[in-house]
Design a protein around this motif. Structure first.
Motif, mmCIF file in Angstrom:
data_model
loop_
_atom_site.group_PDB
_atom_site.id
_atom_site.type_symbol
_atom_site.label_atom_id
_atom_site.label_comp_id
_atom_site.label_asym_id
_atom_site.label_seq_id
_atom_site.Cartn_x
_atom_site.Cartn_y
_atom_site.Cartn_z
ATOM 1 N N GLN A 138 -2.043 3.350 8.673
ATOM 2 C CA GLN A 138 -2.875 4.539 8.555
ATOM 3 C C GLN A 138 -2.560 5.384 9.785
ATOM 4 N N PRO A 139 -1.802 6.446 9.613
ATOM 5 C CA PRO A 139 -1.264 7.159 10.775
ATOM 6 C C PRO A 139 -2.292 7.916 11.603
ATOM 7 N N GLU A 140 -3.432 8.229 11.018
ATOM 8 C CA GLU A 140 -4.446 9.005 11.739
ATOM 9 C C GLU A 140 -5.602 8.109 12.145
ATOM 10 N N LYS A 141 -5.863 8.012 13.453
ATOM 11 C CA LYS A 141 -7.038 7.271 13.896
ATOM 12 C C LYS A 141 -8.299 8.084 13.652
ATOM 13 N N LEU A 142 -8.177 9.399 13.849
ATOM 14 C CA LEU A 142 -9.316 10.298 13.720
ATOM 15 C C LEU A 142 -8.934 11.451 12.802
ATOM 16 N N LEU A 143 -9.893 11.865 11.966
ATOM 17 C CA LEU A 143 -9.683 13.026 11.111
ATOM 18 C C LEU A 143 -10.988 13.798 11.054
ATOM 19 N N SER A 144 -10.911 15.070 11.329
ATOM 20 C CA SER A 144 -12.107 15.895 11.356
ATOM 21 C C SER A 144 -11.918 17.081 10.424
ATOM 22 N N VAL A 145 -12.862 17.287 9.513
ATOM 23 C CA VAL A 145 -12.796 18.409 8.585
ATOM 24 C C VAL A 145 -14.179 19.047 8.512
ATOM 25 N N PHE A 146 -14.221 20.239 7.923
ATOM 26 C CA PHE A 146 -15.497 20.900 7.691
ATOM 27 C C PHE A 146 -16.003 20.605 6.290
ATOM 28 N N LYS A 147 -17.296 20.627 6.160
ATOM 29 C CA LYS A 147 -17.948 20.430 4.867
ATOM 30 C C LYS A 147 -17.366 21.403 3.848
ATOM 31 N N GLY A 148 -17.041 20.868 2.660
ATOM 32 C CA GLY A 148 -16.484 21.683 1.603
ATOM 33 C C GLY A 148 -14.971 21.767 1.611
ATOM 34 N N ALA A 149 -14.351 21.336 2.670
ATOM 35 C CA ALA A 149 -12.892 21.362 2.758
ATOM 36 C C ALA A 149 -12.304 20.125 2.072
ATOM 37 N N PRO A 150 -11.053 20.221 1.617
ATOM 38 C CA PRO A 150 -10.413 19.021 1.050
ATOM 39 C C PRO A 150 -10.081 18.032 2.159
ATOM 40 N N VAL A 151 -10.070 16.784 1.796
ATOM 41 C CA VAL A 151 -9.731 15.752 2.776
ATOM 42 C C VAL A 151 -8.733 14.776 2.161
ATOM 43 N N GLU A 152 -7.784 14.349 2.998
ATOM 44 C CA GLU A 152 -6.804 13.356 2.581
ATOM 45 C C GLU A 152 -6.621 12.355 3.703
ATOM 46 N N LEU A 153 -6.889 11.113 3.425
ATOM 47 C CA LEU A 153 -6.669 10.046 4.395
ATOM 48 C C LEU A 153 -5.408 9.307 3.967
ATOM 49 N N LYS A 154 -4.462 9.232 4.871
ATOM 50 C CA LYS A 154 -3.148 8.701 4.521
ATOM 51 C C LYS A 154 -3.072 7.187 4.697
ATOM 52 N N CYS A 155 -2.324 6.580 3.785
ATOM 53 C CA CYS A 155 -2.084 5.145 3.848
ATOM 54 C C CYS A 155 -0.675 4.876 3.330
ATOM 55 N N ASN A 156 0.114 4.187 4.127
ATOM 56 C CA ASN A 156 1.440 3.756 3.694
ATOM 57 C C ASN A 156 1.526 2.244 3.816
ATOM 58 N N TYR A 157 2.285 1.627 2.949
ATOM 59 C CA TYR A 157 2.367 0.170 2.963
ATOM 60 C C TYR A 157 3.820 -0.285 2.923
ATOM 61 N N SER A 158 4.001 -1.516 3.327
ATOM 62 C CA SER A 158 5.296 -2.163 3.251
ATOM 63 C C SER A 158 5.067 -3.541 2.661
ATOM 64 N N TYR A 159 5.685 -3.788 1.495
ATOM 65 C CA TYR A 159 5.460 -5.074 0.813
ATOM 66 C C TYR A 159 6.558 -5.273 -0.196
ATOM 67 N N SER A 160 7.127 -6.451 -0.223
ATOM 68 C CA SER A 160 8.246 -6.725 -1.127
ATOM 69 C C SER A 160 7.783 -7.035 -2.544
ATOM 70 N N GLY A 161 6.520 -7.403 -2.698
ATOM 71 C CA GLY A 161 6.011 -7.745 -4.015
ATOM 72 C C GLY A 161 5.413 -6.550 -4.723
ATOM 73 N N SER A 162 4.723 -6.811 -5.820
ATOM 74 C CA SER A 162 4.042 -5.751 -6.562
ATOM 75 C C SER A 162 2.721 -5.443 -5.870
ATOM 76 N N PRO A 163 2.525 -4.220 -5.399
ATOM 77 C CA PRO A 163 1.362 -3.936 -4.557
ATOM 78 C C PRO A 163 0.074 -3.734 -5.335
ATOM 79 N N GLU A 164 -0.994 -4.250 -4.775
ATOM 80 C CA GLU A 164 -2.327 -3.902 -5.244
ATOM 81 C C GLU A 164 -3.095 -3.435 -4.020
ATOM 82 N N LEU A 165 -3.645 -2.235 -4.086
ATOM 83 C CA LEU A 165 -4.226 -1.603 -2.900
ATOM 84 C C LEU A 165 -5.672 -1.242 -3.104
ATOM 85 N N PHE A 166 -6.376 -1.186 -1.977
ATOM 86 C CA PHE A 166 -7.804 -0.929 -1.949
ATOM 87 C C PHE A 166 -8.109 0.060 -0.819
ATOM 88 N N TRP A 167 -9.233 0.737 -0.985
ATOM 89 C CA TRP A 167 -9.845 1.478 0.111
ATOM 90 C C TRP A 167 -11.248 0.922 0.349
#
Lengths: 112, 113
Positions: free
Chosen positions: A6-35
């Protein structure tokens, strides 16, 4: 080896703005991901999982195997979305059991 | 409807003490886990267990041990507490399938002085 970034430790946005929290993974198998999300003084709880293709509290996440990403998105952020968010990858742990590998988390602050 | 219960919310212990953190789940889950949560480091796996009386080391097992005598209970033991073990400790349980995810306890904030 499996890894979640997760490249961003901190993310600050204003109410009503779009938000995107990034997540990248490395795995040789078939991935199953959660938030997972942790609101102030509350326990860590599941927000959504890839397999369910669901939208929870207006959040969605799409698995992009080409970019090995599972970014969390919401079109209009609310103040109550302020929390710590963790991305997690389900990996084989032994036998037929699975365990989660977590990213380091992103602290989202939604300002009024 | 609390499903994973950690016995203490806050603990303060002295350096060198033996510390027991208890976790109980009522969901009949096979798998249980102990993590520590530190700012900037995320969740790091200490130990996990897939069955009664079995245990596996996680990523940071040094200075810790565990016990699982009953399916519902998973204990984390700090053999000789040190100040660098001051942290939030999270217990979780899971049915163990690829898609199941975890249920977490509310955490124990341990301070070693």
């Amino acid at each position: 080896a499996q890894r979640v970034t997760q490249p961003e430790k901190l993310l600050s946005v204003f109410k009503g703005a779009p938000v995107e929290l990034k997540c990248n993974y490395s795995y040789s198998g078939s991935p199953e991901l959660f938030w997972y999300v942790q609101y102030s003084r509350q326990r860590l709880q599941l927000l959504l999982r890839h397999i369910s293709r669901e939208s929870i509290k207006g959040f969605t996440a799409d698995l992009n195997k080409g970019e090995t990403s599972f970014h969390l998105k919401k079109p209009f952020a609310q103040e109550e979305d302020s929390a710590m968010y963790y991305c997690a990858l389900s990996v084989m742990g032994g036998g037929s059991n699975y365990k989660l590998t977590f990213g380091k988390g992103t602290l989202l602050t939604v300002n009024p | 409807d609390v499903k994973v219960t950690q016995s203490s919310r806050y603990l303060v212990k002295r350096t060198g003490e033996k510390v027991f953190l208890e976790c109980v789940q009522d969901m009949d889950h096979e798998n249980m886990f102990w993590y520590r949560q530190d700012p900037g480091l995320g969740l790091r796996l200490i130990y996990f267990s897939y069955d009664v009386k079995m245990k596996e080391k996680g990523d940071i097992p040094e200075g810790y041990s565990v016990s699982r005598e009953k399916k519902e209970r998973f204990s984390l033991i700090l053999e000789s507490a040190s100040t660098n073990q001051t942290s939030m400790y999270l217990c979780a349980s899971s049915p163990g399938t690829m898609f199941s995810g975890y249920t977490f306890g509310s955490g124990t904030r341990l301070t070693v002085v």
